[in-house]
Design an enzyme around this catalytic site. Structure first.
Site, PDB file in Angstrom:
ATOM      1  N   GLY A  69      -0.322   3.457 -14.601  1.00  0.00           N
ATOM      2  CA  GLY A  69       0.034   3.308 -13.317  1.00  0.00           C
ATOM      3  C   GLY A  69       1.599   3.652 -13.128  1.00  0.00           C
ATOM      4  O   GLY A  69       2.209   3.143 -12.277  1.00  0.00           O
TER       5      GLY A  69
ATOM      6  N   THR B  85       0.689  -1.235   0.047  1.00  0.00           N
ATOM      7  CA  THR B  85      -0.045  -0.035  -0.014  1.00  0.00           C
ATOM      8  C   THR B  85       0.918   1.218   0.101  1.00  0.00           C
ATOM      9  O   THR B  85       2.034   1.090   0.025  1.00  0.00           O
ATOM     10  CB  THR B  85      -1.003   0.031   1.388  1.00  0.00           C
ATOM     11  OG1 THR B  85       0.088   0.283   2.403  1.00  0.00           O
ATOM     12  CG2 THR B  85      -1.665  -1.317   1.610  1.00  0.00           C
TER      13      THR B  85
ATOM     14  N   GLY C  90       6.272   1.346 -12.295  1.00  0.00           N
ATOM     15  CA  GLY C  90       5.586   0.297 -13.196  1.00  0.00           C
ATOM     16  C   GLY C  90       4.996  -0.750 -12.110  1.00  0.00           C
ATOM     17  O   GLY C  90       6.086  -1.291 -11.217  1.00  0.00           O
TER      18      GLY C  90
ATOM     19  N   ALA D 145      12.042   1.149  -7.917  1.00  0.00           N
ATOM     20  CA  ALA D 145      11.098  -0.380  -8.038  1.00  0.00           C
ATOM     21  C   ALA D 145      12.000  -1.525  -7.891  1.00  0.00           C
ATOM     22  O   ALA D 145      12.496  -1.696  -6.674  1.00  0.00           O
ATOM     23  CB  ALA D 145      10.462  -0.093  -9.202  1.00  0.00           C
TER      24      ALA D 145
ATOM     25  N   LYS E 100      12.911   9.537  -1.651  1.00  0.00           N
ATOM     26  CA  LYS E 100      13.468   8.502  -2.242  1.00  0.00           C
ATOM     27  C   LYS E 100      15.117   9.000  -2.022  1.00  0.00           C
ATOM     28  O   LYS E 100      15.942   8.172  -1.470  1.00  0.00           O
ATOM     29  CB  LYS E 100      13.413   8.370  -3.754  1.00  0.00           C
ATOM     30  CG  LYS E 100      12.191   7.742  -3.995  1.00  0.00           C
ATOM     31  CD  LYS E 100      12.107   7.411  -5.484  1.00  0.00           C
ATOM     32  CE  LYS E 100      10.757   6.675  -5.550  1.00  0.00           C
ATOM     33  NZ  LYS E 100      10.267   6.606  -7.182  1.00  0.00           N
TER      34      LYS E 100
ATOM     35  N   ASP F  79       7.752  12.790  -3.755  1.00  0.00           N
ATOM     36  CA  ASP F  79       8.082  11.164  -3.694  1.00  0.00           C
ATOM     37  C   ASP F  79       9.548  11.237  -3.766  1.00  0.00           C
ATOM     38  O   ASP F  79      10.330  10.184  -3.493  1.00  0.00           O
ATOM     39  CB  ASP F  79       7.452  10.531  -4.898  1.00  0.00           C
ATOM     40  CG  ASP F  79       7.560   9.104  -5.037  1.00  0.00           C
ATOM     41  OD1 ASP F  79       7.183   8.420  -4.239  1.00  0.00           O
ATOM     42  OD2 ASP F  79       8.151   8.545  -6.361  1.00  0.00           O
TER      43      ASP F  79
END
Length: 814
Positions: free
Chosen positions: A663, A554, A796, A610, A681, A677
């Site tokens: 997405g 989430t 993604g 990711a 990071k 965001d």
């Protein structure tokens, strides 16, 4: 000659007794002694009637009626109608006597050990009589042997001591004087020299069979039960447990003493001295080999042969300065327990002599505490010894094996395995023979402890990972699909058995002890319970599985706030949610510390890049002693996608909308476009480099208009993008005029960090970064001029899910 003993489940019904007859009938030439228990469940019913009668509770009559019906119906099902009369008459006569005994207990309002033995003996007396008559009716050459006449004991009731000289003579004489092929006798019951009925203790039918086997020098003793031998662990608690083909007498004694209920502990002793093998067989699967118990033939075999446990244990601790250097304290302590008929199952004492700790049954605790406190009252009054301390709700877990002796590392492996799974060890003991290593643990941890140890010692290095997944949107659903696809590969190639035990979205949650069916998870979740984060955690804790991993897919701050509770219970956390690691440094640091203290990995590779191995690479650089001098990176696949597709022929609004639809952005695209965001990071990378940094110390050079940043919903946000399209086109035109490309860049150098949109000229490492790719440049002491570069897809659902997947595999390989 051989002796066959059939337990209660083997003779629980007429159907089962027919199976027993088939097994016996197969030995057409060899003489057989058949020892039988009471019909399954009857002993408990008899004990219950005695208890109720002694309490003057007339409910005992209804239970007695049930006992009567069980036996009469068994006769009617087994014996032809024309032969039933005499047998039914005998059974009813015995039941009438039983009724008289219970009436006596009811009238006087108490039950003595002697009366209790008489009452409970009727289970074996009736079953052995009925079975012998059934064998005769089926044409099996059978005689009935009265165990009370053959097995002689002292006058102790409840657990009498056998007089082997008289018993051996009686058994051998009876066998010599009887010419039938089969002898049927009752287990458990015996009599004293005075003719008083006695019993051999609960489970004593096994003991009866061993006594008889030794007395007649049988070739083999077969114990027929409802499992196919002794198992590497209790198969009811450890599904991967396997039957042990062959085991030594000593190993079998250890296993049976420590809770392997398939064999009554005293059974082995009578046959051990004569070297008579014991075979544990399954009445319901007679073709299976079972377990053969003989002299040790495991010379070059496994070190650990089995893992077992005893439940309902309490620890008694006697301690105090008055024990140090004082002879006789231990003697007094154990004498008091012995005098009170309290059995000690585990002993450990500190080398300082300051304390003695023993394990006993929880049912003896009250008596033991009272007895010991009374015995040491003088020392306790003078505060030389503290009042006895009793710890309840414990169990003993034990490793057993002849070859454990002098085998290095077994204890370490055992305790390390338990520690990794948050199983707290309260006490340990190891005998001088080194055949047994025992650990006292919380009773709620028994199943987890047994499974973890079984996995470590028996399962060919296949490690089971139990996942609890929260969030099944884009990333979560892709992760489940990848796991379903790779499940077989993981097991065969990486020796990892990965199961999803619990799953939740914002509406519902579902659990399955055996693992959720990954082909049908959506339907299972749809029909699940109402989602609740607290209840989800409580269920994870209650299930208490080894190698548990909480997976957060989430972007929820509430979910991130629960990581500490999972880690503090030795439950690993894998997450793509950046909120926890970019929160206050104190929280980030506390989570890392919890992971260390409780040996629960906290992995968040997907927080940056990711599925790219950015954080993992950074960790290795730091761990190897390198020092991070500077980090330059394009860390937002979303923003890279946006600016790679935005030009003078498109609108900024449409490009962002497309990124959201495919997405690449968070559900709220402002999180990406505002730079928050990327700030999170670079903050995480700075912290993983070893720097203490807070997010408000990062300079954010936002390209969004103030009005866009202040919107409260997506509708208003996208409307503002349309309103300021001309501003976005100016930004693009300025970069295009210099033959540069727009990239949203994060920098960390000399303890300072910044993020912002930059014009990247040709020739720069960032210039040709396509699509939604990320790139990170690590400048270190070892890479000062030519940086270490990590580049690839950085956004993604698929690649993020693969990063989650990789973190779980990392945990599996720890």
């Amino acid at each position: 000659m051989k002796v066959l003993k059939f337990g209660g489940t083997s003779v629980a019904s007429a159907k089962n007794i027919r199976l027993v007859k088939d097994i016996v009938a197969k030995s057409k030439t060899e003489r057989i002694i058949v020892v039988v228990s009471a019909l399954g469940g009857i002993t408990d019913l008899l004990l219950n009637t005695a208890r109720l009668a002694s309490q003057q509770n007339s409910d005992y009559k209804s239970i007695l009626k049930e006992i009567e019906e069980r036996h009469l119906n068994t006769v009617k099902e087994l014996i032809p109608v024309q032969s039933q009369s005499g047998i039914l008459s005998k059974v009813k006569s015995e039941l009438n006597t039983l009724e008289t005994l219970l009436e006596g207990a009811f009238l006087i309002g108490e039950i003595t050990p002697k009366l209790s033995d008489k009452i409970v003996s009727y289970g074996e007396l009736l079953s052995s009589y009925i079975i012998s008559k059934y064998f005769q009716e089926q044409g099996v050459s059978t005689s009935y042997a009265d165990s009370r006449e053959l097995i002689k004991t002292n006058d102790t009731n409840g657990k009498a001591v056998v007089n082997f000289d008289k018993t051996n003579t009686n058994c051998s004489t009876f066998v010599d004087q009887t010419d039938t092929q089969v002898l049927v006798m009752a287990g458990f019951i015996a009599s004293s020299d005075n003719g008083n009925l006695t019993t051999l203790g609960r489970g004593g039918s096994d003991y009866t069979a061993a006594i008889v086997a030794a007395a007649v020098n049988a070739n083999i003793l077969e114990i027929w039960t409802d499992v196919s031998g002794m198992y590497t662990a209790n198969p009811k608690l450890v599904k991967q447990a396997k039957a042990i083909p062959q085991i030594s007498y000593e190993e079998a004694m250890e296993l049976s003493h420590f809770g392997a209920k398939v064999l009554y502990p005293p059974t082995i002793q009578p046959v051990l001295s004569k070297g008579i093998p014991i075979c544990i067989k399954n009445t319901f699967e007679p073709k299976k080999e079972g377990t053969l118990i003989t002299k040790n033939k495991n010379i070059n075999g496994r070190t650990v042969r089995g893992i077992t446990h005893i439940e309902n244990i309490a620890l008694l601790s006697l301690e105090g300065p008055g024990m140090v250097g004082i002879p006789g304290i231990s003697k007094r302590f154990f004498e008091e327990l012995s005098t009170s008929d309290i059995s000690v199952v585990l002993i450990t004492q500190a080398s300082s002599e300051h304390s003695i700790c023993v394990g006993i049954s929880i049912y003896d605790v009250e008596k033991a505490v009272s007895t010991v406190n009374r015995a040491f009252a003088y020392e306790m009054e003078r505060e030389k010894i503290k009042p006895i301390i009793a710890e309840m709700d414990l169990a003993i877990v034990a490793l057993v094996g002849d070859n454990m002796k002098k085998h290095q590392g077994l204890s370490g492996k055992m305790f390390s395995t338990l520690g990794k799974n948050n199983v707290n060890i309260r006490a340990i003991a190891q005998g001088a023979s080194e055949r047994n290593i025992s650990a006292v643990v919380n009773k709620n941890d028994v199943k987890k402890a047994l499974n973890a140890l079984h996995e470590a010692f028996f399962e060919e290095n296949i490690k089971q990972l139990n996942l609890f997944v929260m969030g099944v949107g884009n990333v979560g659903s892709k992760f489940i699909a990848q796991l379903r696809q790779q499940k077989k590969y993981l097991k065969e190639q990486l020796k990892l058995n990965v199961r999803i035990i619990g799953i939740s979205n914002s509406r519902t949650m579902a659990f399955d002890d055996n693992g959720i069916d990954l082909n049908n998870w959506e339907s299972i979740l749809k029909n699940g319970l109402k989602a609740d984060k607290t209840n989800f955690f409580d269920t994870v804790q209650e299930l208490n599985y080894r190698n548990s991993i909480f997976v957060d897919n989430t972007a929820s701050e509430e979910v991130a706030a629960t990581y500490n509770t999972y880690l503090a219970n030795s439950i690993s956390v894998v997450t793509c949610n950046k909120i926890a690691c970019s929160s206050e440094y104190s929280n980030y640091s506390a989570l890392k510390e919890l992971a260390r203290i409780y040996n629960a990995p906290f992995l968040f590779e997907t927080n940056v890049g990711a599925g790219l191995p950015i954080i993992d690479t950074l960790k290795h650089l730091v761990a190897s002693g390198d020092e991070i001098l500077k980090i330059q990176a394009v860390l937002s696949g979303s923003l890279n996608f946006v600016f790679n597709n935005f030009n003078d022929k498109t609108t900024f609004h449409d490009v962002v909308k497309k990124a959201q639809k495919e997405g690449y952005t968070e559900p709220d695209p402002k999180i990406d476009l505002s730079g928050i965001d990327v700030m999170r990071k670079i903050l995480i990378l700075a912290r993983e480099s070893g720097k203490q940094l807070e997010i408000d110390a990062i300079e954010n050079q936002s390209f969004l208009p103030k009005e866009s940043l202040e919107t409260n919903n997506n509708t208003d946000f996208f409307a503002s993008l349309k309103k300021y399209e001309a501003e976005f086109q100016k930004i693009y035109a300025a970069a295009a005029a210099k033959d540069s490309k727009l990239k949203y860049v994060a920098r960390f150098e000399e303890g300072k960090a910044s993020v912002g949109l930059q014009e990247i000229p040709k020739g720069h490492d960032f210039y040709n970064l396509e699509g939604s790719d990320n790139i990170v440049l690590f400048y270190t002491k070892r890479y000062p001029d030519q940086p270490m570069i990590i580049k690839g897809a950085g956004a993604g659902a698929d690649v993020t899910a693969s990063g989650i997947f990789a973190d779980i595999v990392r945990i599996g390989n720890f």
